[in-house]
Design a protein around this motif. Structure first.
Motif, PDB file in Angstrom:
ATOM      1  N   VAL A   1     -10.122  -4.953  -6.357  1.00 51.42           N
ATOM      2  CA  VAL A   1      -9.439  -3.673  -6.173  1.00 51.42           C
ATOM      3  C   VAL A   1      -8.800  -3.549  -4.797  1.00 51.42           C
ATOM      4  O   VAL A   1      -7.591  -3.313  -4.680  1.00 51.42           O
ATOM      5  N   PHE A   2      -9.600  -3.712  -3.755  1.00 49.15           N
ATOM      6  CA  PHE A   2      -9.090  -3.424  -2.412  1.00 49.15           C
ATOM      7  C   PHE A   2      -7.953  -4.352  -1.982  1.00 49.15           C
ATOM      8  O   PHE A   2      -6.963  -3.878  -1.414  1.00 49.15           O
ATOM      9  N   PRO A   3      -8.032  -5.685  -2.210  1.00 47.80           N
ATOM     10  CA  PRO A   3      -6.903  -6.539  -1.808  1.00 47.80           C
ATOM     11  C   PRO A   3      -5.583  -6.139  -2.462  1.00 47.80           C
ATOM     12  O   PRO A   3      -4.528  -6.208  -1.828  1.00 47.80           O
ATOM     13  N   GLN A   4      -5.625  -5.722  -3.724  1.00 51.09           N
ATOM     14  CA  GLN A   4      -4.388  -5.307  -4.391  1.00 51.09           C
ATOM     15  C   GLN A   4      -3.953  -3.913  -3.940  1.00 51.09           C
ATOM     16  O   GLN A   4      -2.755  -3.658  -3.783  1.00 51.09           O
ATOM     17  N   ALA A   5      -4.922  -3.036  -3.755  1.00 56.31           N
ATOM     18  CA  ALA A   5      -4.581  -1.684  -3.293  1.00 56.31           C
ATOM     19  C   ALA A   5      -3.973  -1.719  -1.903  1.00 56.31           C
ATOM     20  O   ALA A   5      -3.128  -0.882  -1.565  1.00 56.31           O
ATOM     21  N   LEU A   6      -4.379  -2.690  -1.090  1.00 63.16           N
ATOM     22  CA  LEU A   6      -3.900  -2.775   0.292  1.00 63.16           C
ATOM     23  C   LEU A   6      -2.385  -2.935   0.352  1.00 63.16           C
ATOM     24  O   LEU A   6      -1.738  -2.410   1.264  1.00 63.16           O
ATOM     25  N   LYS A   7      -1.804  -3.622  -0.627  1.00 61.40           N
ATOM     26  CA  LYS A   7      -0.353  -3.800  -0.650  1.00 61.40           C
ATOM     27  C   LYS A   7       0.364  -2.468  -0.826  1.00 61.40           C
ATOM     28  O   LYS A   7       1.433  -2.248  -0.266  1.00 61.40           O
ATOM     29  N   THR A   8      -0.247  -1.593  -1.615  1.00 58.29           N
ATOM     30  CA  THR A   8       0.330  -0.261  -1.823  1.00 58.29           C
ATOM     31  C   THR A   8       0.040   0.669  -0.657  1.00 58.29           C
ATOM     32  O   THR A   8       0.847   1.536  -0.310  1.00 58.29           O
ATOM     33  N   ILE A   9      -1.108   0.469  -0.043  1.00 55.23           N
ATOM     34  CA  ILE A   9      -1.586   1.374   0.998  1.00 55.23           C
ATOM     35  C   ILE A   9      -0.873   1.177   2.333  1.00 55.23           C
ATOM     36  O   ILE A   9      -0.596   2.148   3.053  1.00 55.23           O
ATOM     37  N   LEU A  10      -0.562  -0.068   2.688  1.00 50.62           N
ATOM     38  CA  LEU A  10      -0.090  -0.363   4.049  1.00 50.62           C
ATOM     39  C   LEU A  10       1.154   0.425   4.477  1.00 50.62           C
ATOM     40  O   LEU A  10       1.169   0.966   5.591  1.00 50.62           O
TER      41      LEU A  10
ATOM     42  N   ALA B   1      -8.184  13.227   6.202  1.00 51.00           N
ATOM     43  CA  ALA B   1      -7.876  13.839   4.913  1.00 51.00           C
ATOM     44  C   ALA B   1      -6.585  13.274   4.327  1.00 51.00           C
ATOM     45  O   ALA B   1      -6.503  13.011   3.120  1.00 51.00           O
ATOM     46  N   PHE B   2      -5.575  13.075   5.167  1.00 49.70           N
ATOM     47  CA  PHE B   2      -4.313  12.505   4.681  1.00 49.70           C
ATOM     48  C   PHE B   2      -4.488  11.040   4.295  1.00 49.70           C
ATOM     49  O   PHE B   2      -3.966  10.582   3.272  1.00 49.70           O
ATOM     50  N   ILE B   3      -5.217  10.302   5.108  1.00 54.83           N
ATOM     51  CA  ILE B   3      -5.431   8.882   4.831  1.00 54.83           C
ATOM     52  C   ILE B   3      -6.285   8.701   3.585  1.00 54.83           C
ATOM     53  O   ILE B   3      -6.109   7.730   2.830  1.00 54.83           O
ATOM     54  N   ALA B   4      -7.209   9.639   3.327  1.00 58.44           N
ATOM     55  CA  ALA B   4      -8.024   9.570   2.110  1.00 58.44           C
ATOM     56  C   ALA B   4      -7.142   9.589   0.868  1.00 58.44           C
ATOM     57  O   ALA B   4      -7.388   8.847  -0.099  1.00 58.44           O
ATOM     58  N   GLU B   5      -6.105  10.414   0.873  1.00 56.25           N
ATOM     59  CA  GLU B   5      -5.195  10.474  -0.272  1.00 56.25           C
ATOM     60  C   GLU B   5      -4.388   9.186  -0.414  1.00 56.25           C
ATOM     61  O   GLU B   5      -4.072   8.756  -1.525  1.00 56.25           O
ATOM     62  N   VAL B   6      -4.054   8.567   0.707  1.00 56.49           N
ATOM     63  CA  VAL B   6      -3.351   7.285   0.659  1.00 56.49           C
ATOM     64  C   VAL B   6      -4.232   6.220   0.017  1.00 56.49           C
ATOM     65  O   VAL B   6      -3.801   5.480  -0.879  1.00 56.49           O
ATOM     66  N   PHE B   7      -5.473   6.147   0.450  1.00 57.12           N
ATOM     67  CA  PHE B   7      -6.411   5.179  -0.135  1.00 57.12           C
ATOM     68  C   PHE B   7      -6.654   5.466  -1.609  1.00 57.12           C
ATOM     69  O   PHE B   7      -6.702   4.548  -2.434  1.00 57.12           O
ATOM     70  N   ARG B   8      -6.826   6.722  -1.958  1.00 53.98           N
ATOM     71  CA  ARG B   8      -7.090   7.081  -3.354  1.00 53.98           C
ATOM     72  C   ARG B   8      -5.936   6.658  -4.258  1.00 53.98           C
ATOM     73  O   ARG B   8      -6.143   6.059  -5.330  1.00 53.98           O
ATOM     74  N   ALA B   9      -4.707   6.963  -3.828  1.00 48.25           N
ATOM     75  CA  ALA B   9      -3.539   6.598  -4.634  1.00 48.25           C
ATOM     76  C   ALA B   9      -3.423   5.074  -4.768  1.00 48.25           C
ATOM     77  O   ALA B   9      -3.080   4.559  -5.837  1.00 48.25           O
ATOM     78  N   GLY B  10      -3.701   4.354  -3.682  1.00 46.59           N
ATOM     79  CA  GLY B  10      -3.624   2.899  -3.735  1.00 46.59           C
ATOM     80  C   GLY B  10      -4.657   2.289  -4.661  1.00 46.59           C
ATOM     81  O   GLY B  10      -4.373   1.357  -5.423  1.00 46.59           O
TER      82      GLY B  10
END
Length: 268
Positions: free
Chosen positions: A186-195, A150-159
């Motif tokens: 989407v995912f390659p760019q979001a990954l920078k925010t997510i990591l 549930a916490f990681i879902a919010e991290v992915f969503r925000a990214g």
């Protein structure tokens, strides 16, 4: 509280005096482990749980990341049912303490699941299952997986939402379907925010993995608890337990900060 800045305008980094103190304490305790018989016995006992702690953390984090990604995609879906179902899961699970979730999964959800499976298997003439056929270790892994997903879902969503919509629209104009847009844009760019926040969740999971000791799983904390109860050496035992956890978490925290600084420099 005021923060000094470098001439470039970026925040000035203080010398990590706290780290020197922490290293000094760690060196002292390691010296005690090497020279003191009691500390040596504690370390020999407790260290047997290190690999189980690492196993629980890695498996739960991997599964939680997969579920979290699916939940994030569902919460951003065009389907009202998927969005509301994902929000229900995320909000309910996030609002429950991990230890309560652990006990609920172990002693409520697992017996219910066994009863449900038996209701399906009995008409087929297949042997029934027993609750004890599901090891407490895997009940603990399941609880941590559900809790952290549930916490990681919010991290992915925000990214994902942080990605510039203009790039998504441009990819759509080029004829990319939704899967290609997600995989290539989407995912390659979001990954920078997510990591970075994902790394913080991993560190938090290492600490919360100690909660599996309430189920009797032989991790670092449980072995320390058993040794201390039998020897009455609580001071030495919990010094060693704390040292092991701190060495893992602080090392990972420093590595994460170094990665973030390197990422910031690379983006300039």
């Amino acid at each position: 509280m005021f923060t000094s800045k470098n001439p470039t305008g970026s925040p000035k980094q203080d010398f990590p005096y706290w780290l020197l103190v922490a290293v000094g304490i760690a060196v002292f305790l390691l010296f005690q482990i090497a020279t003191d018989e009691i500390y040596s016995q504690v370390m020999a006992t407790v260290s047997r749980g290190i690999w189980l702690t690492i196993f629980v953390t890695l498996v739960a984090f991997f599964l939680a990341s997969l579920i979290g990604l699916l939940l994030a995609l569902a919460s951003l879906s065009g389907s009202l049912i998927l969005r509301q179902s994902a929000r229900f899961y995320i909000e309910i699970v996030r609002g429950m303490p991990i230890i309560v979730l652990l006990l609920y999964i172990a002693f409520v959800a697992t017996p219910l699941m066994v009863a449900g499976l038996n209701a399906l298997l009995e008409p087929l003439g297949i042997g029934t299952l027993r609750t004890r056929d599901f090891p407490l270790l895997w009940r603990a892994v399941l609880a941590l997986t559900i809790g952290y997903s549930a916490f990681i879902a919010e991290v992915f969503r925000a990214g994902i939402q942080a990605v510039d919509t203009g790039q998504i629209e441009a990819a759509e104009a080029l004829g990319m379907n939704r899967w290609l847009r997600f995989r290539l844009i989407v995912f390659p760019q979001a990954l920078k925010t997510i990591l970075p926040p994902l790394g913080n969740d991993f560190i938090a999971l290492i600490k919360d993995s100690s909660l599996v000791s309430v189920l009797g799983v032989a991790d670092i904390t449980q072995l320390g608890k058993v040794y201390a109860a039998g020897s009455f050496r609580y001071f030495e035992t919990y010094n060693v337990v704390a040292l092991i956890y701190l060495m893992m978490t602080i090392t990972l925290s420093l590595a994460l900060r170094k990665f973030e600084r390197a990422k910031d420099v690379g983006e300039r």
